[in-house]
Design a protein around this motif. Structure first.
Motif, PDB file in Angstrom:
ATOM      1  N   CYS A 259       0.832  -1.208   0.000  1.00  0.00           N
ATOM      2  CA  CYS A 259       0.000   0.000   0.000  1.00  0.00           C
ATOM      3  C   CYS A 259       0.865   1.257   0.000  1.00  0.00           C
ATOM      4  O   CYS A 259       0.487   2.283  -0.585  1.00  0.00           O
ATOM      5  CB  CYS A 259      -0.947  -0.013   1.203  1.00  0.00           C
ATOM      6  SG  CYS A 259      -2.263  -1.249   1.082  1.00  0.00           S
ATOM      7  N   ASP A 261       3.902   1.478  -1.453  1.00  0.00           N
ATOM      8  CA  ASP A 261       4.457   1.597  -2.803  1.00  0.00           C
ATOM      9  C   ASP A 261       3.424   2.099  -3.810  1.00  0.00           C
ATOM     10  O   ASP A 261       3.747   2.884  -4.716  1.00  0.00           O
ATOM     11  CB  ASP A 261       5.007   0.240  -3.268  1.00  0.00           C
ATOM     12  CG  ASP A 261       6.311  -0.119  -2.576  1.00  0.00           C
ATOM     13  OD1 ASP A 261       6.870   0.749  -1.887  1.00  0.00           O
ATOM     14  OD2 ASP A 261       6.748  -1.277  -2.719  1.00  0.00           O
ATOM     15  N   GLN A 262       2.184   1.645  -3.666  1.00  0.00           N
ATOM     16  CA  GLN A 262       1.136   1.998  -4.628  1.00  0.00           C
ATOM     17  C   GLN A 262       0.463   3.329  -4.306  1.00  0.00           C
ATOM     18  O   GLN A 262      -0.387   3.790  -5.082  1.00  0.00           O
ATOM     19  CB  GLN A 262       0.072   0.891  -4.668  1.00  0.00           C
ATOM     20  CG  GLN A 262       0.586  -0.463  -5.132  1.00  0.00           C
ATOM     21  CD  GLN A 262       0.920  -0.472  -6.604  1.00  0.00           C
ATOM     22  OE1 GLN A 262       0.587   0.453  -7.352  1.00  0.00           O
ATOM     23  NE2 GLN A 262       1.605  -1.507  -7.073  1.00  0.00           N
ATOM     24  N   TRP A 264      -1.612   3.799  -1.826  1.00  0.00           N
ATOM     25  CA  TRP A 264      -2.962   3.581  -1.315  1.00  0.00           C
ATOM     26  C   TRP A 264      -3.065   3.959   0.160  1.00  0.00           C
ATOM     27  O   TRP A 264      -4.166   4.195   0.650  1.00  0.00           O
ATOM     28  CB  TRP A 264      -3.373   2.119  -1.507  1.00  0.00           C
ATOM     29  CG  TRP A 264      -3.445   1.720  -2.954  1.00  0.00           C
ATOM     30  CD1 TRP A 264      -3.657   2.539  -4.020  1.00  0.00           C
ATOM     31  CD2 TRP A 264      -3.283   0.398  -3.501  1.00  0.00           C
ATOM     32  NE1 TRP A 264      -3.653   1.832  -5.197  1.00  0.00           N
ATOM     33  CE2 TRP A 264      -3.429   0.499  -4.918  1.00  0.00           C
ATOM     34  CE3 TRP A 264      -3.051  -0.862  -2.965  1.00  0.00           C
ATOM     35  CZ2 TRP A 264      -3.340  -0.600  -5.772  1.00  0.00           C
ATOM     36  CZ3 TRP A 264      -2.957  -1.957  -3.800  1.00  0.00           C
ATOM     37  CH2 TRP A 264      -3.101  -1.829  -5.199  1.00  0.00           C
ATOM     38  N   THR A 319      -5.331  -1.314  -9.603  1.00  0.00           N
ATOM     39  CA  THR A 319      -6.038  -0.279  -8.850  1.00  0.00           C
ATOM     40  C   THR A 319      -6.411  -0.812  -7.471  1.00  0.00           C
ATOM     41  O   THR A 319      -6.427  -2.022  -7.229  1.00  0.00           O
ATOM     42  CB  THR A 319      -7.327   0.164  -9.569  1.00  0.00           C
ATOM     43  OG1 THR A 319      -8.224  -0.957  -9.635  1.00  0.00           O
ATOM     44  CG2 THR A 319      -7.015   0.645 -10.984  1.00  0.00           C
ATOM     45  N   ARG A 386       6.440  -7.404  -5.236  1.00  0.00           N
ATOM     46  CA  ARG A 386       5.820  -8.424  -6.079  1.00  0.00           C
ATOM     47  C   ARG A 386       6.562  -9.760  -6.082  1.00  0.00           C
ATOM     48  O   ARG A 386       5.921 -10.823  -5.978  1.00  0.00           O
ATOM     49  CB  ARG A 386       5.672  -7.881  -7.498  1.00  0.00           C
ATOM     50  CG  ARG A 386       4.570  -6.815  -7.595  1.00  0.00           C
ATOM     51  CD  ARG A 386       4.405  -6.274  -9.002  1.00  0.00           C
ATOM     52  NE  ARG A 386       3.272  -5.367  -9.081  1.00  0.00           N
ATOM     53  CZ  ARG A 386       2.924  -4.708 -10.182  1.00  0.00           C
ATOM     54  NH1 ARG A 386       3.659  -4.846 -11.292  1.00  0.00           N
ATOM     55  NH2 ARG A 386       1.874  -3.905 -10.165  1.00  0.00           N
TER      56      ARG A 386
END
Length: 435
Positions: A259, A261-262, A264, A319, A386
């Protein structure tokens, strides 16, 4: 004293309509909510008197003895009976928590007091967890174990959703002492419900009088040997351990870093974790209603492979909404997989080994899995989010190899309704007794 309240000809009641099961479930729920409040209050109380490192030390002070003594708690449950052990240990937890609450109310919080309380609570928890987990086969017919495990999974999700907010609310109005008092009250309320349970006698309750009793160490070794040699329990235990070690770190440390890294953030983390929990809750409700899944051993392993893959796939969602959806699917699959595995293990185990079998099942989640979290963090720092999600998911899915390698697991079924052929150990005798 044995009771004749339930004649042999009486049709068995579904677990969700059985007052005996519902008493156990209510007591278990109260204890789980109390556990959650205890953890909230302990952490914030430590924060008031120490820094972040000491907060972690206080929490670890309870986790370490619980993990070290968990297998011994299974021996105690089998030797003295899970009913007596669960009542005594829950009452002891109540006394410990209320004692700390009183101390905090009367004096300034001290770090040594919190550490000592956490250690004592962890020791007693090592007795409580195997005993409470070994009770379901003694509460009702074996064909209801699937429903009981579904209900158990459901109340776990509900309790960990409700417990922390209740703990925070108590902290806001009365501080750590009030929160600990609330936790102690919940433990106290669970004790009379546990005392009211009617437990079925099982074959191993009558031990031969002409055999020399084993030492505690001998019973522990005997229990581990029994697990290793059992054609169903052994492979499922290995499979479950690999699944927990492979995915639990991803669902905690991995998701936090994903979260970040993205972009979020904490709210994204909350949505993803909440979706996973919701999936588990839905699956638990389905299992509680349905009760039995045909070809349970084979279905459990298929669910393990697909569920592991879905956990790994969360890291590749483009997303937040897609990640939430994949997490929901993961919760559904992993929840069914875990519920079936526990039900198969409990219905396959000999009654005299249930405490030790339950303690071995609990050991991975409360002892070994938390120790893997720093490794996940280090691996993600070295290789990225990942790749670690892929490796963890693959390791978890490989647990299915351990399950499918056993023909007994592939053919394993949950017990049928009374009068049909059962796979596994015989149903418990109908005689009942108060704890």
């Amino acid at each position: 004293m044995p009771s004749n309240d339930m004649p042999l000809s009486a049709p068995p009641r579904p677990a969700h309509r059985d007052g005996n099961v519902l008493r156990w479930l209510t007591a278990y729920t109260l204890s789980l909510v109390g556990d959650a409040i205890w953890m909230v209050a302990l952490g914030f109380a430590a924060q008031e008197v120490a820094g972040p490192a000491q907060v972690g030390m206080v929490i670890a002070a309870g986790a370490v003895p619980r993990a070290l003594l968990m297998l011994g708690g299974g021996v105690v449950a089998d030797r003295f009976g899970p009913g007596k052990v669960v009542i005594g240990s829950d009452a002891a937890r109540c006394v410990i928590v209320l004692g700390i609450a009183a101390a905090l109310w009367l004096t300034t919080p001290a770090l040594w007091l919190l550490v000592a309380g956490a250690v004592l609570f962890g020791i007693v928890d090592a007795l409580f967890m195997p005993a409470v987990g070994a009770l379901p086969p003694r509460l009702t017919e074996l064909d209801q174990i699937g429903r009981i495990q579904g209900l158990r999974m459901l109340v776990i999700r509900i309790s960990w959703i409700a417990g922390p907010p209740l703990g925070g609310l108590a902290m806001a109005y009365g501080g750590a002492a009030a929160a600990l008092g609330a936790a102690g009250l919940l433990f106290a309320l669970s004790v009379p419900l546990l005392m009211a349970l009617r437990l079925r006698s099982v074959p191993n309750d009558e031990q031969p009088t002409d055999t020399a009793p084993q030492s505690a160490w001998g019973e522990l070794v005997d229990g581990l040997r029994y697990i290793r040699r059992h054609r169903v329990i052994g492979p499922l235990m290995i499979s479950g351990a690999m699944s927990e070690l492979g995915t639990n770190g991803l669902l905690t440390v991995g998701l936090i870093l994903l979260c970040g890294d993205q972009g979020w953030g904490p709210s994204g983390f909350g949505w993803i974790v909440g979706a996973f929990g919701a999936g588990q809750a839905v699956c638990a409700a389905l299992l509680a209603v349905k009760g039995r899944v045909p070809r349970a051993g084979l279905v459990q392993n298929v669910m393990l492979v697909v569920g592991s893959a879905s956990v790994g796939a969360v890291a590749f969602m483009p997303t937040l909404s897609a990640a939430v959806g994949m997490s929901l699917l993961s919760g559904l699959l992993c929840g069914m997989c875990g519920g079936l595995a526990i039900a198969l293990i409990q219905t396959s185990a000999e009654p005299g080994y249930l405490g030790r079998v339950t303690s071995a099942m609990s050991l991975t989640g409360v002892g070994l899995t938390p120790l893997s979290f720093p490794l996940f963090g280090a691996a993600i720092s070295a290789w990225g989010v990942r790749p670690v999600f892929v490796v963890g998911a693959v390791f978890s899915a490989l647990g299915a190899v351990a399950g499918l390698s056993s023909a007994a697991v592939r053919r394993a079924e949950l017990p049928h309704l009374p009068g049909r052929k059962n796979v596994g150990r015989p149903a418990a005798a109908p005689a009942e007794s108060r704890i």
